[in-house]
Scaffold this active site. Structure first.
Site, short mmCIF file in Angstrom:
data_model
loop_
_atom_site.label_atom_id
_atom_site.label_comp_id
_atom_site.label_asym_id
_atom_site.label_seq_id
_atom_site.Cartn_x
_atom_site.Cartn_y
_atom_site.Cartn_z
CB SER A 52 0.62 13.37 -8.14
OG SER A 52 1.30 14.24 -7.28
N1 SAH Z 1 3.07 12.94 -2.92
C1 SAH Z 1 1.72 13.40 -2.63
C2 SAH Z 1 1.36 14.64 -3.40
C3 SAH Z 1 1.92 15.80 -2.72
S1 SAH Z 1 1.40 17.39 -3.23
C4 SAH Z 1 0.69 12.30 -2.85
O1 SAH Z 1 1.03 11.28 -3.45
O2 SAH Z 1 -0.43 12.47 -2.37
C5 SAH Z 1 2.74 18.30 -2.47
C6 SAH Z 1 2.79 18.25 -0.97
O3 SAH Z 1 3.93 18.98 -0.54
C7 SAH Z 1 1.60 18.88 -0.26
O4 SAH Z 1 1.05 17.93 0.62
C8 SAH Z 1 2.21 20.05 0.52
O5 SAH Z 1 1.57 20.26 1.78
C9 SAH Z 1 3.63 19.60 0.70
N2 SAH Z 1 4.63 20.64 0.92
C10 SAH Z 1 4.63 21.94 0.53
N3 SAH Z 1 5.78 22.54 0.90
C11 SAH Z 1 6.53 21.59 1.55
C12 SAH Z 1 7.82 21.58 2.17
N4 SAH Z 1 8.60 22.68 2.21
N5 SAH Z 1 8.26 20.45 2.73
C13 SAH Z 1 7.50 19.32 2.71
N6 SAH Z 1 6.27 19.26 2.14
C14 SAH Z 1 5.80 20.38 1.56
#
Ligand code: SAH
Length: 210
Positions: A52
Site C-alpha cells: 500500500s
Molecule cells: N498489508 C499489505 C498490503 C496488502 S494488499 C502490505 O503492507 O504489503 C492485500 C493482500 O490481501 C494481498 O496480499 C492479498 O493476497 C491478500 N488477500 C486477499 N484476500 C485475502 C483473504 N481472504 N484473506 C487474507 N488475505 C487476503
C-alpha cells in the site's frame, strides 16, 4: 517521505511517523523497485498484489490508534510492510494472508528484520481468527463489500475496525468503533484497494457483488 508525504498531508501522530521512519520500506518491495520504495505510491509485489501507498498506511495506522501491548488482527499480510509498522508501535500482531507464496515470503522477511513476534497464518482472513479473538483492533488492508459481522464480533468492547468498504475499484476507508450497543462509523477518505477474496469478502476480483 515522512515530511513531504505524511506530515504535510496531515498525519500528526508522532508514534506513527517515527514507526514509519524506522521500517525500511525498500526491503518490502521487489529489488527492481528499490529506488521507488520511498515514493508515496503503491508498488506491485507478486501475484498482482501491492504494497500500500505510505500515506494510506499512515492514515490507517493513525486511525487504528495503536498503543503498546494492544492486540491487532491484520487481514492481508501481503509484503508484511503494514505488519512491521504495527509491530514497531508495540502492538501484538496477528496477520492472515491468503496467498501461500506471499505468506511465506512475508514470514521470512519479517523474521530477518527482527519482527519475529508477529503471528502469521496462511488462509482466509475475511472471517477473522476466531481462536485468537478477541482483538482490540482489526485492520483490513484489502477491500470488502462491507465489514463482515464476524470481524466486528471478534472485537473487544471499545474495539476499532479500519478498512476499505464499498465496490470493487472504489471504496470508502472507514473507521468503525464498537461500543455495545453502539456502533459508530466514520469515513476517513475515498480510496481504491485490491480486493479481499473470501467467505466474508468478494467471490472473485471481478465480481460486482460479494
Ligand atoms: N498489508 C499489505 C498490503 C496488502 S494488499 C502490505 O503492507 O504489503 C492485500 C493482500 O490481501 C494481498 O496480499 C492479498 O493476497 C491478500 N488477500 C486477499 N484476500 C485475502 C483473504 N481472504 N484473506 C487474507 N488475505 C487476503
Amino acid at each position: 517521505m515522512i515530511e513531504h508525504d505524511l506530515r504535510r498531508r496531515g498525519i500528526r501522530d508522532e508514534r506513527v511517523l517515527s514507526a514509519m521512519l524506522r521500517v525500511p520500506r525498500h526491503r518490502f518491495v521487489p529489488p527492481a523497485l528499490t529506488m521507488e520504495a520511498y515514493a508515496d505510491t503503491p508498488l506491485p509485489t507478486q501475484d498482482g498484489q501491492t504494497v500500500s501507498q505510505p500515506y494510506i498506511v499512515a492514515l490507517m495506522t493513525e486511525a487504528l490508534d495503536v498503543s503498546p501491548g494492544i492486540c491487532v488482527l491484520e487481514i492481508g499480510t501481503g509484503s508484511g510492510y503494514q505488519t512491521a509498522i504495527l509491530a514497531e508501535l508495540g502492538a501484538k500482531v496477528w496477520s492472515v494472508e491468503s496467498s501461500a507464496s506471499l505468506h511465506r515470503d512475508a514470514a521470512s522477511r519479517l523474521g530477518e528484520l527482527g519482527y519475529a513476534g508477529v503471528r502469521l497464518r496462511h488462509g482466509d482472513g475475511t472471517l477473522g481468527w476466531p481462536h485468537e479473538a478477541p482483538f482490540d483492533r482489526v485492520l483490513a488492508t484489502g477491500s470488502l463489500p462491507n465489514c463482515p459481522k464476524a470481524l466486528l464480533t471478534q472485537l473487544r468492547p471499545g474495539g476499532v475496525f479500519v478498512g476499505p468498504v464499498g465496490r470493487l475499484g472504489s471504496q470508502r476507508l472507514v473507521r468503525i468503533e464498537v461500543d455495545p450497543p453502539e456502533v459508530r462509523e466514520q469515513t476517513l477518505c475515498h480510496c481504491s484497494f485490491v480486493p479481499l477474496i473470501g467467505a466474508g469478502g468478494w467471490r472473485s476480483g471481478r465480481d460486482q457483488e460479494a
